[in-house]
Design a protein around this motif. Structure first.
Motif, short mmCIF file in Angstrom:
data_model
loop_
_atom_site.label_atom_id
_atom_site.label_comp_id
_atom_site.label_asym_id
_atom_site.label_seq_id
_atom_site.Cartn_x
_atom_site.Cartn_y
_atom_site.Cartn_z
N ARG A 186 -88.25 -23.74 -30.05
CA ARG A 186 -89.66 -23.93 -29.71
C ARG A 186 -90.33 -24.89 -30.70
O ARG A 186 -90.74 -24.48 -31.79
CB ARG A 186 -90.37 -22.56 -29.67
N ASP A 217 -91.00 -14.37 -30.84
CA ASP A 217 -91.86 -14.32 -29.66
C ASP A 217 -93.33 -14.40 -30.10
O ASP A 217 -94.12 -15.20 -29.58
CB ASP A 217 -91.60 -13.02 -28.89
N ASP A 277 -96.30 -17.95 -30.17
CA ASP A 277 -97.61 -17.98 -29.49
C ASP A 277 -98.70 -18.33 -30.50
O ASP A 277 -99.59 -19.15 -30.23
CB ASP A 277 -97.93 -16.62 -28.86
MN MN Z 1 -93.75 -14.77 -25.48
#
Ligand code: MN
Ligand code: IPM
Length: 396
Positions: free
Chosen positions: A108, A274, A278
């Motif tokens: 990411r 996770d 964000d």
């Molecule tokens: Mn997520």
């Protein structure tokens, strides 16, 4: 040449809207360059489950496993779409593919493009300079806190009953207790941490700037993280040319917002990754800008980080850039794996198109302070790509 086999899973909510823009852009590349894709679209997700009682048609997993060079996923998750055991409907698609295809590295990137204003405290502004925000988070993608849900899915697939792992008692707790074991394995940690070091070296070569790897965990409290940190130390010693650092997740989140320029490659266990990605998306203009790749030894899947955004569904307002940037990552990763120079050039062109769009003050959606629609932004990127492709492949 034969086309790459691309499986498209548009999924829930705004997934189909952003995927439509991805397909628009891919079509421009097919029309104006030597690359081509054989595209198979498969319906899936929580909404599909509510309509059909299945998360996706039978044989879909096998199609993704056996007949796909790459997978492009829109979004999975719909309010109230739950399996009889209470787990999210559509989990088999997103989490089942990540685990079943051994896509252990969830890559990411967090990069702030010049011209993008990020929203902090309700106003669009520029707190961070673009050169301060250019990092990649590598989230472990197959174990940790996601393991117990994956285990329930496996039990269901085998027709077994959902049997909890037996534990005698939780001393000090009273009344009803639900719990999720968080197993972290040596093998799972080694492969993702090695991936992070390889990526740091790759970025070093590409960017000509030294790149550090930072390990983020909670090894002061949990055993799984202690193993993760220990393996990180072992692998650091095998890679003396790469600078390393480590932090506990709580302090890390502060550091991430305060000094993002210190970070290059960051490796984290599943759930921490996770959450941290964000949060980190705020640095790059929000979730509408956050792209990702799920990579494993044989397979690859690409998806925007944002999810299905139910309240914006059907309005044609969400930002398609996260998805288009995921397509860019797909071009790049496929080109690298298949040693395809044409596709690599297409990856560069799409990258430039996105970057120039922002530099030159192109149309943006509400999340970036504009009022353009999803399809207007998609079309603007497609037009830019077409222009650049015509120039590049004109005499070919
Ligand atoms: Mn997520
Ligand atoms: C993500 C999402 C998923 C996850 C959900 C939809 C299961 O939040 O890709 O970050 O938790 O991994």
């Amino acid at each position: 040449m034969t086309g790459y086999r691309l499986t498209v899973l548009a999924g829930d909510g705004t997934g189909p809207e952003v995927i439509a823009e991805a397909l628009r852009v891919i079509e421009v590349f097919q029309q104006n360059s030597p690359i081509s894709f054989e595209i198979t679209e498969i319906p899936c997700g929580g909404q599909y489950y509510l309509e059909t009682g299945e998360e996706w048609p039978e044989g879909s997993f096998e199609h993704c496993r056996d007949n796909s060079d790459a997978i492009l996923l829109g979004a999975i998750g719909w309010p109230d779409a739950r399996l009889p055991n209470g787990d999210m409907a559509g989990g088999q698609v997103i989490l089942g593919l990540r685990s079943g295809l051994k896509l252990y590295a969830n890559v990411r990137p967090i990069k702030l493009y010049p011209g993008v204003q990020h929203k902090v405290h309700g106003v669009h502004q520029q707190v961070w300079q673009p050169d301060m925000v250019d990092m990649v988070m590598i989230r472990e993608n197959t174990e940790g806190l996601y393991h117990s849900l994956l285990r329930r899915m496996e039990q269901k697939a085998k027709g077994e009953k959902d049997e909890p792992i037996v534990i005698e008692e939780f001393p000090g707790l009273e009344g009803e207790v639900e719990w999720d074991p968080r197993p972290i394995s040596r093998k799972g940690s080694e492969r993702v941490i090695n991936f992070a070091f390889d990526l740091a070296r790759h970025r070093q070569r590409k960017m000509g700037v030294s790149q550090s790897v930072t390990c983020v965990d909670k090894s002061n409290v949990t055993r799984g993280c202690r193993l993760f940190r220990g393996i990180f130390k072992e692998i650091s010693e095998q890679n003396p040319d790469i600078e390393t650092d480590a932090a506990y997740i709580d302090a890390f989140t502060m550091w991430l917002m305060r000094d993002p320029e210190d970070l290059d490659v960051v490796v984290l266990p599943n759930m921490f990754g996770d959450i941290a990605t964000d949060l980190a998306s705020v640095l790059q203009g929000g979730l509408g800008m956050a792209a990702s790749a799920n990579l494993g030894p044989k397979h690859m899947m690409f998806e925007p980080v944002h999810g299905s955004a139910p309240k914006y569904t059907g309005k044609n307002v969400v930002n398609p850039i996260a998805t288009l940037q995921s397509v860019q990552m797909m071009f790049e990763a496929l080109a690298y794996r298949k040693k395809d120079d044409d596709l690599d050039m297409c990856a560069d062109i799409l990258q430039q198109a996105i970057q120039q769009h922002f530099e030159e003050g192109g149309l943006v959606t509400y999340d970036l302070g504009g009022d353009a629609s999803t399809s207007q932004v998609g079309q603007a990127i497609a037009d830019r790509c077409e222009e650049m492709l015509r120039e590049r492949f004109a005499t070919a």
